[in-house]
Design an enzyme around this catalytic site. Structure first.
Site, PDB file in Angstrom:
ATOM      1  N   TRP B 331     -45.069  71.199 181.503  1.00  0.00           N
ATOM      2  CA  TRP B 331     -45.222  69.882 180.598  1.00  0.00           C
ATOM      3  C   TRP B 331     -44.223  68.712 180.916  1.00  0.00           C
ATOM      4  O   TRP B 331     -44.340  67.773 180.463  1.00  0.00           O
ATOM      5  CB  TRP B 331     -44.699  70.577 179.354  1.00  0.00           C
ATOM      6  N   GLU B 472     -36.588  78.036 174.715  1.00  0.00           N
ATOM      7  CA  GLU B 472     -37.281  79.138 175.219  1.00  0.00           C
ATOM      8  C   GLU B 472     -36.138  80.436 174.912  1.00  0.00           C
ATOM      9  O   GLU B 472     -36.366  81.322 175.527  1.00  0.00           O
ATOM     10  CB  GLU B 472     -37.325  78.961 176.858  1.00  0.00           C
ATOM     11  N   LYS B 584     -31.886  76.498 172.981  1.00  0.00           N
ATOM     12  CA  LYS B 584     -31.945  75.814 174.493  1.00  0.00           C
ATOM     13  C   LYS B 584     -31.868  74.390 174.844  1.00  0.00           C
ATOM     14  O   LYS B 584     -31.092  73.949 175.432  1.00  0.00           O
ATOM     15  CB  LYS B 584     -33.120  76.470 175.211  1.00  0.00           C
ATOM     16  N   GLN B 585     -32.786  73.878 173.981  1.00  0.00           N
ATOM     17  CA  GLN B 585     -33.220  72.321 173.981  1.00  0.00           C
ATOM     18  C   GLN B 585     -33.696  71.847 172.947  1.00  0.00           C
ATOM     19  O   GLN B 585     -33.841  72.332 171.889  1.00  0.00           O
ATOM     20  CB  GLN B 585     -34.012  72.147 175.315  1.00  0.00           C
TER      21      GLN B 585
END
Lengths: 722, 722
Positions: B331, B472, B584-585
């Site tokens: 992505w 994730e 994570k983000q």
């Protein structure tokens, strides 16, 4: 909290840890306070690290060594942290994150490490240190441990490492370590100069925990629950017999008193003192954060090295940040570091000039030994004021030794010192200093030159043979244009100073002149020398010939010799370099910097620049900043900015590859000169009034600096618009 | 000559050579042209170097490997220079100076080395290379040798290294090398996918000198008088059977034709083509040269990776600059790299979208295999368009393997691709693309979601179980707020697209809808899902719950976990990280970026930021730029700038420590988004008109960028004043 722009322009950070730059970062992360300098060595110690603790004025001439060394003192830094018995070290367990930050504004070094033990416990370790500016004998440390994951048992051990040398040379004798409660005391004396030294370290833990006193260390052991933090404050005092007869007692008293105040109080006072420093010395540049930070970094390193309360010591070429040049004092101090201090910290400048005043006897000794009169300052100077330049190098790999001529023949140092005295006097208007001390330096070095100049009867001119100018690639030359020009200027200034004394301070002046035996005849000779000293020059272009015969040397086109970091002297070999028209550093250009428009017309200045700029090797770190200064004055802004940024990053980026030996202090001071005297164009006119001729790099939005002028603090702010 | 400001903002330099950063610099100094990528490996080769030559679309699934690799092709770089028989290498003789410079403006890499042989001869070596933008099959090199000291005999040897693997995995078979005159031809084929490959290298020397053709190399030997210079031009062409049946013939023809033109002509054409690239893609920042250079660097790396003439390939997560993620497409391309291209290089953006169009079959295969309808794009994609995410990791040190769930459950990729298609369509107004290709992507992925959504009858709502959002660290969660929100948006867009097609392109629209079996019933279900899909949220604060149960996880205060470079997932262990509120983000923040003000009121946006920003680990390089973008929109300029500079320097300063594997291409694209969509506040309003809501960092004097809007190139210039 510190603002983002302050973070970018006041903080110098390392992240992640780079073990291959260990020595570079030790140097640039030095803390100091004008009394001591402590390299940025880690508390837990690493193989090959160069822990170095220096105090101004403590020199020792070890048996078998050629010259005295500044002495590496017992190291107060060691603190070891054990987490569940596992000693923290960045080569074991796993470093999850590392950031070391030198806060230039607060002159404090902080290291933050997230560390995971081999068993999976995660702690955050914070190491802080500063060399107190309010009590210059104190090095203050704090080590904080926070448990992030797990609730480990922590042991903290602290010691003072007395097992120190100068790269293997032992200077200390009678070493003695004692531990009592949470206090460690190390005493020693230097084995030749016999200075007594004491380092006392006291400790305090932020929680209740019994201290264990061992043979040479103290330790604490305690449980640390997850999300809790414990801090150890360690305060070390360094005293020597230069401060009094009882350094051990003084060190103990100082640490105990400081410990009562505590870390935060000491740090707050330290920060307040630094605020005063920066209030006058900070140069503010808008529109160029990299330049802003670099200028603060270079200013910091001059400030931490400048003695505050001691006028019998001076700043070595590598400050107190490394053992390079053995702590010796060169012309670097007077022509590169002093101007910034004269303009922004005149009290510190005065201390440095007084160092030369107190060491006039050494200069007189040198003159006598060489058959001259007056004061002939040593090329390298230490605590004694005697010449300490080695005459020979250590043996080379092939067994030969190289004759070092600078101590004999780089005689311009005497004039450089006179220049600094006169510059200080002009800027400060400190007549009292001049009458009592400064004039004696200017006049007695003039006496030296009067006795040194050689009259060439055939040509009815004065000459100087066997000189070394700033360009040390060419040794023992005749009629160095730099030296001869500066001697002419010096003698003119000496004559003017004499007249001023007799006019304004007749009694003191006459006494001084009598004491120095400055007679009418001597003055007449000075006038004659100044009128007739030979300065080699191409009569058509006005380009000075660096010395007799320079124009006849082999000319090497350096255009293709880029990118070059190795010196041409090394590449060509010293013999061949002497025969080649490649120069180590600003020489004629240095003269242009010092004399300003007195050097000649704009055209003549440009011609000299055009001739010498292409052949300069910048083999000395002193060179780029001087070129930047002159290029800015000539309006050559692209070259000026490039040279300025090179100079500003010599230490930060280790551009010469030798920062391990210490900070290039002259480059640091030179950076300030490039900004103030170059880009801002600050100078004094003939009447001693402030004068500004700006030549700012086009992308700078503004520059603000402060200058003391005759005791008044002036703020000079230039913007891109005006 | 390049101006000083251009030098500081267009050039990325390394000086001196840092052998410890060999792999980092190999990556950042990659040259490329949308067809090939060639890492910055040195011509003479170093122990452990990672010479890597990649061409888009050449994948191979080696026996025993889990998934296909992008194939490391024969290395055209090797050139060896011998000076009086001594092979130039930076570990022998003495390097007197070294500077390697990537000129971003001209997309050319130059290395200058001053080298002294062990016998004292000094030469200057200049190595130049570029991957031609005008003929994308050509890698052009030039090696120049100048004798500075001494007149040596020079031998130059050149070869193409066919002995290449992907870190030990052999993908090439039938390797054959032939040398004829000054031409080397290497042919091979991939051992599973059976792509034919040819690399042909031709040479020309600037002086007359006989070429020696040896088994696998060509060489020249000649005398080089002092102050003379000789240059070798080496032109290598890479062709594969993706370009035609006769790659060897094509490569030979191409090199011969190019050799006739010569280095200067080829370079001039290349530079002119790059001028066109920069004309639209360059973002100009005044007042922040570091940011300026970093943005050019990140833009460069997206541009050299973007296919120009091939719509059946796309950009892998690490571009063509390294073997990380095996060249697979994620992505990252659609949500991070594409927007910059959509706005500044719409033709390149179209190529990338066409890659997805041509690979719809792979997406349909994946949907079928999983029991769904429509098109379910693979999480990782290669030349085949099939899912190529490994299901299991390679064995860990303890022998266990880790199940990799992203290929199964990170299903938002299908919506990300639809988002990119719609964004392209809105900005370009390229109806032809949309009708023919884009709509099919948007609609058939909507078909997938229509079949995928789970109806919870008890609560009368739709849900999505077993998802992985951008974060994730938390796998296989139910009702990912990001995914569910984007699916709602996607279905709404699909319905609108259907209506638009039926209104404006009835015939084509009806045909497409019929082909995709998009019935009235199906559309009614989409409406129902969009209306009833469950999005977990705190009803009081409006803060989205990242997924069902997220608010109940253990909350870790990350304040003290600084400075951290290791991911929290690793520190805590994957199992514990799943149970912890550390992400994570950007996940909810990513949603804020994509939806803009549709996300909610300013207060709701701020509440979500306040909740999620303190718990983000930035364990992905995609995270900081997204946070910078959103922070800028929220007016949080200090955080925005800090995050932006972090993102901009991820590769330049190797902030994640893994640049050796290749450029973080998503971070590069994200940097452009942070500037354009964040600081400049560029967006399209509801009517599709350009809208600007600036939030510039206060020290920026101006920002200028260009944007294609419906085929018109607009220049947007913001200054600090307005």
């Amino acid at each position: 909290m510190i603002s983002p722009v302050d973070q970018r322009t006041w903080l110098v950070s390392e992240s992640p840890f780079n073990p291959f730059k260990l020595h570079h970062t030790e140097t640039i992360f030095t803390v100091g306070n004008g009394f001591m300098g402590v390299r940025g060595t880690f508390e837990e110690g690493y193989s090959g690290d160069l822990a170095t603790t220096l105090a101004h004025g403590i020199f020792n001439h070890a048996e078998g060594d050629l010259v005295p060394d500044i002495v590496n003192l017992p190291n107060p830094l060691p603190v070891q942290v054990l987490v569940d018995g596992e000693a923290f070290h960045m080569t074991t367990g796993k470093v999850l994150g590392f950031r070391r930050t030198l806060d230039l504004k607060r002159a404090a070094l902080t290291r933050e490490v997230l560390w995971r033990t081999s068993k999976g416990v995660v702690v955050k370790l914070t190491f802080e240190r500063f060399a107190s500016l309010t009590n210059e004998h104190l090095l203050v440390q704090r080590v904080r441990v926070r448990a992030l994951l797990g609730s480990p048992q922590i042991t903290i051990r602290s010691s003072v490492d007395a097992n120190v040398t100068n790269l293997g040379v032992q200077h200390l004798a009678d070493l003695h370590t004692s531990v009592s409660g949470a206090e460690i005391l190390v005493t020693a004396r230097t084995n030749q100069s016999n200075y007594g030294i004491a380092v006392c370290a006291a400790h305090s833990l932020s929680i209740e925990s019994a201290v264990q006193s061992e043979a040479e260390r103290v330790s604490y052991t305690f449980a640390l629950p997850q999300e809790n933090e414990v801090g150890l404050t360690k305060i070390s005092a360094i005293y020597t017999t230069r401060q009094g007869d009882q350094p051990a007692h003084m060190a103990q008293e100082a640490t105990r008193a400081a410990l009562k105040k505590g870390y935060e109080t000491l740090f707050a006072a330290h920060c307040a003192a630094w605020e005063q420093y920066w209030h006058t010395s900070d140069v503010q540049i808008e529109g160029d954060e990299l330049a802003q930070r670099a200028v603060r970094f270079t200013t910091y390193h001059v400030l931490i090295a400048a003695p505050r309360h001691d006028e019998r010591v001076s700043i070595g070429a590598k400050t107190l940040s490394g053992l390079g040049y053995k702590g010796h004092v060169f012309w670097d101090t007077e022509l590169f570091m002093l101007p910034m201090l004269t303009v922004t910290q005149p009290k510190l400048a005065r201390n440095l000039l007084m160092y030369r005043y107190h060491n006039l006897q050494g200069a007189r000794n040198k003159a006598r030994a060489n058959g001259y009169e007056g004061a002939m300052f040593p090329w390298e100077s230490t605590d004694t004021g005697e010449e300490t330049t080695p005459q020979w190098s250590h043996p080379q790999p092939d067994g030969t030794r190289i004759r070092i001529w600078t101590g004999d023949n780089e005689q311009h140092i005497s004039t450089d010192i006179a220049y600094a005295v006169l510059q200080y006097w002009q800027w400060t208007g400190d007549d009292e200093f001049f009458v009592k001390h400064g004039a004696e330096i200017v006049l007695d070095t003039a006496v030296f030159w009067g006795s040194r100049a050689e009259y060439n009867a055939e040509r009815d001119r004065y000459e100087l043979s066997m000189q070394i100018g700033p360009d040390e690639y060419h040794e023992n030359v005749n009629n160095s244009a730099f030296t001869n020009s500066m001697v002419r200027w010096h003698l003119q200034q000496a004559l003017a100073a004499r007249n001023w004394l007799l006019t304004h301070h007749r009694e003191a002046g006459e006494a001084l002149l009598a004491r120095l035996n400055i007679t009418e005849e001597r003055c007449a000779k000075w006038s004659d020398i100044a009128a007739k000293i030979y300065i080699p020059r191409d009569p058509e272009t006005g380009v000075l010939e660096q010395f007799d015969g320079f124009f006849q040397l082999e000319r090497l086109d350096l255009t293709h010799w880029q990118p070059r970091v190795t010196n041409m002297d090394w590449i060509l070999g010293h013999e061949r370099a002497q025969r080649t028209m490649v120069i180590k550093q600003a020489d004629i250009v240095m003269l242009m910097a010092l004399l300003g428009d007195q050097f000649g017309s704009p055209e003549v200045q440009q011609s000299n620049w055009d001739f010498y700029y292409p052949i300069v090797d910048h083999g000395s770190s002193l060179s780029p900043s001087t070129h930047a200064w002159v290029a800015a004055r000539l309006g050559l802004l692209e070259d000026a900015y490039k040279l300025f940024m090179y100079a500003a990053n010599i230490d930060l980026e280790d551009l010469k590859g030798n920062v391990r030996d210490g900070i290039h202090a002259a480059a640091c001071g030179g950076v300030w000169q490039a900004v103030a005297f170059g880009f801002v164009g600050l100078s004094l006119d003939e009447r001693g009034e402030l004068q500004i001729k700006p030549n700012l790099p086009p992308h700078w939005r503004s520059v603000t600096l402060r200058a003391y002028h005759r005791g008044q603090l002036k703020t000079i702010r230039l913007t891109a618009e005006n």
